[in-house]
Write an enzyme that holds these catalytic residues in place. Structure first.
Site, PDB file in Angstrom:
ATOM      1  N   TYR A  24     -16.007   4.530  15.228  1.00 25.27           N
ATOM      2  CA  TYR A  24     -14.674   4.028  14.888  1.00 25.27           C
ATOM      3  C   TYR A  24     -14.204   3.008  15.914  1.00 25.27           C
ATOM      4  CZ  TYR A  24     -10.410   3.881  12.225  1.00 25.27           C
ATOM      5  OH  TYR A  24      -9.382   3.446  11.430  1.00 25.27           O
ATOM      6  N   GLY A  80       0.848  -1.188   0.000  1.00 24.67           N
ATOM      7  CA  GLY A  80       0.000   0.000   0.000  1.00 24.67           C
ATOM      8  C   GLY A  80       0.878   1.230   0.000  1.00 24.67           C
ATOM      9  N   ALA A  81       1.738   1.352  -1.047  1.00 23.87           N
ATOM     10  CA  ALA A  81       2.856   2.302  -1.014  1.00 23.87           C
ATOM     11  C   ALA A  81       2.616   3.599  -1.761  1.00 23.87           C
ATOM     12  CB  ALA A  81       4.109   1.617  -1.608  1.00 23.87           C
ATOM     13  N   SER A  82       1.410   3.816  -2.302  1.00 28.21           N
ATOM     14  CA  SER A  82       1.283   4.915  -3.255  1.00 28.21           C
ATOM     15  C   SER A  82       0.683   6.202  -2.701  1.00 28.21           C
ATOM     16  CB  SER A  82       0.448   4.460  -4.463  1.00 28.21           C
ATOM     17  OG  SER A  82      -0.897   4.224  -4.109  1.00 28.21           O
ATOM     18  N   TYR A 114      -6.013   3.546  13.894  1.00 29.78           N
ATOM     19  CA  TYR A 114      -6.424   4.827  14.464  1.00 29.78           C
ATOM     20  C   TYR A 114      -7.384   4.534  15.605  1.00 29.78           C
ATOM     21  CZ  TYR A 114      -8.499   9.480  14.904  1.00 29.78           C
ATOM     22  OH  TYR A 114      -8.925  10.689  15.404  1.00 29.78           O
ATOM     23  N   VAL A 127      -5.548  12.340   9.927  1.00 30.90           N
ATOM     24  CA  VAL A 127      -5.146  13.163   8.786  1.00 30.90           C
ATOM     25  C   VAL A 127      -6.189  12.991   7.690  1.00 30.90           C
ATOM     26  CG1 VAL A 127      -2.660  13.087   9.235  1.00 30.90           C
ATOM     27  CG2 VAL A 127      -3.716  11.318   7.810  1.00 30.90           C
ATOM     28  N   VAL A 128      -6.189  13.910   6.742  1.00 29.90           N
ATOM     29  CA  VAL A 128      -7.136  13.833   5.639  1.00 29.90           C
ATOM     30  C   VAL A 128      -6.650  12.776   4.654  1.00 29.90           C
ATOM     31  CG1 VAL A 128      -8.313  15.083   3.795  1.00 29.90           C
ATOM     32  CG2 VAL A 128      -7.662  16.271   5.900  1.00 29.90           C
ATOM     33  N   THR A 129      -7.457  11.756   4.448  1.00 29.68           N
ATOM     34  CA  THR A 129      -7.176  10.725   3.456  1.00 29.68           C
ATOM     35  C   THR A 129      -8.468  10.442   2.701  1.00 29.68           C
ATOM     36  OG1 THR A 129      -7.776   8.874   4.914  1.00 29.68           O
ATOM     37  CG2 THR A 129      -5.480   9.629   4.991  1.00 29.68           C
ATOM     38  N   LYS A 144      -9.885  -3.465  13.823  1.00 30.42           N
ATOM     39  CA  LYS A 144      -8.604  -3.029  14.365  1.00 30.42           C
ATOM     40  C   LYS A 144      -8.214  -3.857  15.590  1.00 30.42           C
ATOM     41  CE  LYS A 144      -7.967   0.002  11.197  1.00 30.42           C
ATOM     42  NZ  LYS A 144      -7.005  -0.294  10.112  1.00 30.42           N
TER      43      LYS A 144
END
Length: 393
Positions: A233, A47-49, A223, A269-271, A242
């Site tokens: 969550y 998941g590197a991109s 998270y 963070v915004v993803t 999780k």
């Protein structure tokens, strides 16, 4: 063609190749400006991109001097359709890393599949021999498991429905949202997608193939967040997955000889993923304002550099909490930060939302994911949207 952002809901359907390139360069320059780390030298990033995966790859390369193999699942641009942001990020990273003397190759395909595991193992054997670090940063709405069944994750509560205020990302107006409880089957399927099963399959495949170095480390990401978001969550369907991820890390330490497995709990963070979670964008708009005021705000790259330098590469072992979690959310969860967030949350109204939050910072982060609103980029210029990834040419 000239590329402009096209936003639908919480997704942007275009990406800007030069903007993505500039963003990657900014992240690399940040790590170059920081002290070096004594750590892993051969790293596999799953998941590197984008997001934390991309930032991890950059941090290990430019802090530790590591060579990397990245597994991505992205699309190249076509004549009239841009590629994905992850494609452009990977192309830029390989270009910069190779120019700076590092090995950087990428594999494009479904990381959940056995075929991709076999392909990665073959490349490790050919070019590395062994890897001493594996980053597991996969996030997807569905997963085809080895039994051939495709499981889909849901973003729901567990037990009872939950109602709270949120922000409409299309209008920036305050509304309310009610999230229904997940069925037992939905919870089970969410764990199948976002739990630890595939992480374990990767690590067992790597060990069985003899491509894990003695003392190899692996880290997956999670998270937790504040009590405010617990129902959707931490205590919701995603939270159940999780919990499975945490158990998997403990299981790896027991069953995979010589492997150190960790879960890092990261800051909000915004993803692409977080934009889809009700309540969270409003929470982050408040959080960013508070953390900037307190000089504690971090993006993906600042956090991943800190994780590499201060945690993974710490002398004397990796520092964790009582549950063996690497707490990269330590700044976010400071009592003075959370108290300030709650105080604002309780005061929010449709009339004062722009005054009490930093919705502009949220949207800035959103557009940056796709290569837009990056300083120094000419967005009126024609760009090549069919950029190739060097190791795939």
């Amino acid at each position: 063609m000239v590329v402009q952002p096209k936003v639908k809901g919480f997704m942007c359907t275009t990406a800007h190749p030069e903007g993505c390139r500039a963003s990657v360069k900014q992240q690399i320059d940040y790590v170059k400006s920081q002290p070096k780390s004594d750590g892993p030298k051969k790293v596999l990033v799953l998941g590197a991109s984008m997001g934390y995966g991309l930032a991890s790859r950059i941090a290990f390369t430019y802090s530790c001097g590591a060579d990397t193999i990245g597994v991505i699942f992205d699309k190249q641009g076509k004549e009239k359709r841009t590629g994905t942001a992850g494609w452009y990020n990977t192309a830029a990273f390989e270009e910069f890393a190779t120019a700076d003397g590092y090995y950087a190759k990428s594999l494009n395909g479904d990381a959940y599949s056995q075929e991709m595991k076999d392909e990665a193992i073959a490349l490790i054997k050919k070019d590395f021999g062994k890897v001493d670090m594996v980053v597991y940063s996969l996030a997807a709405p569905r997963r085809k498991a080895p039994d051939g069944v495709t499981y889909r994750s849901v973003l729901k509560t567990v037990g009872k429905e939950y109602t709270n205020q949120c922000i409409d990302l299309l209008t920036n107006e305050i509304t309310t949202v009610t999230i229904p409880p997940a069925t037992e089957e939905e919870v089970h399927d969410t764990v199948k997608v976002m739990g630890g099963e595939d992480w374990m399959l990767w690590m067992k495949a790597l060990q069985d193939a003899g491509v894990l170095a003695d003392g190899a480390k692996t880290v997956a990401y999670s998270y937790i967040g504040p009590e405010l978001t617990y129902p959707i969550y931490y205590a919701g369907s995603i939270g159940q997955a999780k919990q499975d991820l945490y158990r998997t890390a403990d299981e790896m330490n027991e069953k995979l000889n010589g492997v150190e497995a960790y879960v890092a709990v990261n800051k909000a963070v915004v993803t692409q993923s977080s934009a889809a979670i009700p309540v969270v964008p409003l929470y982050m708009s408040i959080l960013f304002k508070i953390m900037k005021e307190k000089n504690l705000h971090e993006g993906c790259i600042e956090q991943m550099y800190r994780m590499v330098h201060d945690r993974i590469c710490a002398a004397g072992g990796v520092p964790t909490d009582e549950n063996r979690l690497i707490r990269m959310d330590d700044y976010e969860m400071k009592p003075e930060v959370q108290d300030a967030v709650k105080e604002i949350w309780d005061k929010i109204t449709p009339e004062n939302v722009k005054e009490l939050t930093d919705i502009n910072e949220y949207w800035q982060g959103f557009y940056e994911i796709f290569g837009f609103r990056i300083e120094g980029v000419d967005y009126d210029a024609d760009v090549d949207i069919q950029t190739g990834i060097p190791s795939m040419n």
